[in-house]
Design an enzyme around this catalytic site. Structure first.
Site, PDB file in Angstrom:
ATOM      1  N   GLY A  13      61.631  28.651  18.259  1.00  0.00           N
ATOM      2  CA  GLY A  13      61.290  30.005  17.535  1.00  0.00           C
ATOM      3  C   GLY A  13      61.100  29.668  16.244  1.00  0.00           C
ATOM      4  O   GLY A  13      61.011  30.943  15.311  1.00  0.00           O
TER       5      GLY A  13
ATOM      6  N   ASN B  52      57.955  30.721  28.749  1.00  0.00           N
ATOM      7  CA  ASN B  52      59.173  31.807  28.947  1.00  0.00           C
ATOM      8  C   ASN B  52      59.121  33.061  27.974  1.00  0.00           C
ATOM      9  O   ASN B  52      59.141  32.775  26.874  1.00  0.00           O
ATOM     10  CB  ASN B  52      60.384  30.739  28.406  1.00  0.00           C
ATOM     11  CG  ASN B  52      61.725  31.566  28.424  1.00  0.00           C
ATOM     12  OD1 ASN B  52      61.729  32.655  28.913  1.00  0.00           O
ATOM     13  ND2 ASN B  52      62.660  30.861  27.698  1.00  0.00           N
ATOM     14  N   TRP B  53      59.028  34.056  28.732  1.00  0.00           N
ATOM     15  CA  TRP B  53      58.651  35.376  27.830  1.00  0.00           C
ATOM     16  C   TRP B  53      60.003  35.863  27.028  1.00  0.00           C
ATOM     17  O   TRP B  53      59.883  36.592  26.191  1.00  0.00           O
ATOM     18  CB  TRP B  53      58.216  36.276  28.674  1.00  0.00           C
ATOM     19  CG  TRP B  53      56.719  36.205  29.026  1.00  0.00           C
ATOM     20  CD1 TRP B  53      55.925  35.142  28.881  1.00  0.00           C
ATOM     21  CD2 TRP B  53      56.111  36.876  30.325  1.00  0.00           C
ATOM     22  NE1 TRP B  53      54.571  35.251  29.357  1.00  0.00           N
ATOM     23  CE2 TRP B  53      54.860  36.291  30.369  1.00  0.00           C
ATOM     24  CE3 TRP B  53      56.310  38.132  30.894  1.00  0.00           C
ATOM     25  CZ2 TRP B  53      53.732  36.886  31.112  1.00  0.00           C
ATOM     26  CZ3 TRP B  53      55.459  38.570  31.525  1.00  0.00           C
ATOM     27  CH2 TRP B  53      53.846  37.943  31.727  1.00  0.00           C
ATOM     28  N   LYS B  54      61.386  35.232  27.568  1.00  0.00           N
ATOM     29  CA  LYS B  54      62.508  35.971  27.047  1.00  0.00           C
ATOM     30  C   LYS B  54      62.410  37.380  27.028  1.00  0.00           C
ATOM     31  O   LYS B  54      61.967  37.760  28.053  1.00  0.00           O
ATOM     32  CB  LYS B  54      62.439  35.440  25.482  1.00  0.00           C
ATOM     33  CG  LYS B  54      62.229  33.807  25.407  1.00  0.00           C
ATOM     34  CD  LYS B  54      62.610  33.088  24.272  1.00  0.00           C
ATOM     35  CE  LYS B  54      62.456  31.747  24.032  1.00  0.00           C
ATOM     36  NZ  LYS B  54      62.804  31.176  22.839  1.00  0.00           N
TER      37      LYS B  54
ATOM     38  N   SER C  22      58.416  25.614  19.769  1.00  0.00           N
ATOM     39  CA  SER C  22      57.473  25.626  18.969  1.00  0.00           C
ATOM     40  C   SER C  22      56.156  25.026  19.423  1.00  0.00           C
ATOM     41  O   SER C  22      55.142  24.537  18.488  1.00  0.00           O
ATOM     42  CB  SER C  22      57.462  25.181  17.289  1.00  0.00           C
ATOM     43  OG  SER C  22      58.763  26.124  17.049  1.00  0.00           O
TER      44      SER C  22
ATOM     45  N   HIS D 275      69.074  27.471  29.588  1.00  0.00           N
ATOM     46  CA  HIS D 275      68.448  27.714  28.203  1.00  0.00           C
ATOM     47  C   HIS D 275      69.381  27.703  26.972  1.00  0.00           C
ATOM     48  O   HIS D 275      70.576  28.492  27.207  1.00  0.00           O
ATOM     49  CB  HIS D 275      67.534  28.905  28.274  1.00  0.00           C
ATOM     50  CG  HIS D 275      66.410  28.964  27.163  1.00  0.00           C
ATOM     51  ND1 HIS D 275      66.949  29.334  25.853  1.00  0.00           N
ATOM     52  CD2 HIS D 275      65.413  28.610  26.946  1.00  0.00           C
ATOM     53  CE1 HIS D 275      65.895  29.139  24.961  1.00  0.00           C
ATOM     54  NE2 HIS D 275      64.759  28.805  25.713  1.00  0.00           N
TER      55      HIS D 275
ATOM     56  N   GLU E 227      64.577  20.856  24.896  1.00  0.00           N
ATOM     57  CA  GLU E 227      64.163  21.897  23.938  1.00  0.00           C
ATOM     58  C   GLU E 227      65.351  21.759  22.586  1.00  0.00           C
ATOM     59  O   GLU E 227      66.448  22.119  22.794  1.00  0.00           O
ATOM     60  CB  GLU E 227      64.566  23.360  24.393  1.00  0.00           C
ATOM     61  CG  GLU E 227      63.463  23.674  25.710  1.00  0.00           C
ATOM     62  CD  GLU E 227      62.993  25.000  25.825  1.00  0.00           C
ATOM     63  OE1 GLU E 227      61.772  25.462  25.562  1.00  0.00           O
ATOM     64  OE2 GLU E 227      64.024  25.874  25.858  1.00  0.00           O
TER      65      GLU E 227
ATOM     66  N   GLY F  83      57.624  29.418  24.371  1.00  0.00           N
ATOM     67  CA  GLY F  83      58.355  30.618  24.292  1.00  0.00           C
ATOM     68  C   GLY F  83      57.076  31.555  23.685  1.00  0.00           C
ATOM     69  O   GLY F  83      56.154  32.260  24.518  1.00  0.00           O
ATOM     70  N   GLY F  84      57.029  31.743  22.520  1.00  0.00           N
ATOM     71  CA  GLY F  84      56.208  32.653  21.491  1.00  0.00           C
ATOM     72  C   GLY F  84      54.768  32.464  22.088  1.00  0.00           C
ATOM     73  O   GLY F  84      54.164  33.605  22.386  1.00  0.00           O
TER      74      GLY F  84
ATOM     75  N   GLU G 183      69.458  29.700  24.688  1.00  0.00           N
ATOM     76  CA  GLU G 183      69.979  30.916  24.270  1.00  0.00           C
ATOM     77  C   GLU G 183      70.975  31.370  25.216  1.00  0.00           C
ATOM     78  O   GLU G 183      71.816  32.271  24.861  1.00  0.00           O
ATOM     79  CB  GLU G 183      68.706  31.849  24.221  1.00  0.00           C
ATOM     80  CG  GLU G 183      67.781  31.673  22.860  1.00  0.00           C
ATOM     81  CD  GLU G 183      66.475  31.808  23.033  1.00  0.00           C
ATOM     82  OE1 GLU G 183      65.717  32.521  24.195  1.00  0.00           O
ATOM     83  OE2 GLU G 183      65.421  31.256  22.332  1.00  0.00           O
TER      84      GLU G 183
END
Ligand code: 13P
Length: 247
Positions: A172, A9-11, A212, A94, A166, A233-234, A96
């Site tokens: 993150g 998930n590149w966000k 993470s 999600h 999640e 994510g990251g 966010e």
């Protein structure tokens, strides 16, 4: 047998140019992988991503959409638009989107129903805050999120949906859930799906862990009986994502 899934998930990261370059680099590294590989990308990156991923086996998903077909919804994109651009997966719920953009359970249910109606492959996220975990209310919180999201969804439709657990406190932060914590919730989600539907649906549905995940911790997490892969994510912004795919 459930096929493992490694999803990025590149966000709000990567320009269309960076998208092309990144996918060109990672495609040969994950070629022939046993697991399914997929990136959720920002709307603006979709055409570049679909073009760069063509013929590589890498799937492309949309990070967001609106549940209406068309009309006066400035700034939004519809599933018809996403589908026409060559995308099959969509991310829903999600944390966010829930916290920063105030998407509530009712919206999330509408989005899941719409994605199913439009024959897209939905990935539904759920997860608790640190406060909920510390109060010992994680399982009932997740149960409420799942029951609400799947309201009106049939067993066959549920089986084709992917759930991503999640925990918000692990997103993150570098603070990954322990394998026991992740397995406990993913196992509980599978039991809940069996209760809402039946054992066959629970056996078919794929449940991922996110928060993470990195090349070092992925193998242990994905070895848990109820964890069918990860939503990352990251660490999905780097070519070392290859190691997560192989884990
Ligand atoms: P991180 O892997 O950066 O913690 O993000 C997880 C996530 O939110 C994926 O959807």
């Amino acid at each position: 047998m459930r096929r493992k899934l490694a999803a990025g998930n590149w966000k709000m990261n990567m320009t269309p140019t960076q998208t092309k370059e990144f996918l060109k680099e990672i495609a040969p590294l994950v070629k022939g992988a046993e697991s399914e590989v997929l990136f959720f990308v920002p709307a603006i990156d979709i055409p570049a991503a679909v073009e760069a991923a063509a013929g590589t086996g890498i799937g492309i998903g949309a990070e967001n959409f609106y549940f209406e077909d068309k009309g006066a919804f400035t700034g939004e994109i519809s599933l018809e638009m996403i589908k026409d651009a060559g995308v099959s997966y969509v991310l829903i719920g999600h944390s966010e989107r829930r916290t920063i953009f105030s998407e509530n359970d009712e919206w999330i249910n509408k989005k899941l129903l719409k994605a199913i109606e439009c024959k897209m492959k939905p990935m539904l996220c759920c997860g608790e805050s640190l406060e909920i975990r510390e109060k010992g209310e994680t399982l009932s919180w997740i149960e409420a999120q799942i029951r609400s999201a799947f309201n009106g969804v049939s067993a066959d439709q549920a089986a084709a949906t992917v759930i991503a657990y999640e925990p918000i406190w692990a997103i993150g932060t570098g603070k990954v859930a322990t394998t026991d914590q992740a397995q406990e919730v993913c196992g509980m989600i599978r039991k809940l799906i069996a209760e809402i539907y039946d054992a066959d649906t629970a056996d078919k549905i794929r449940i991922l862990y996110g928060g993470s995940v990195n090349p070092e911790n992925a193998a242990e997490l994905f070895a848990q009986p109820d964890i069918d892969g990860g939503l990352v994510g990251g660490a999905s912004l780097k070519t070392s994502f290859e190691k997560i795919v192989k884990a």
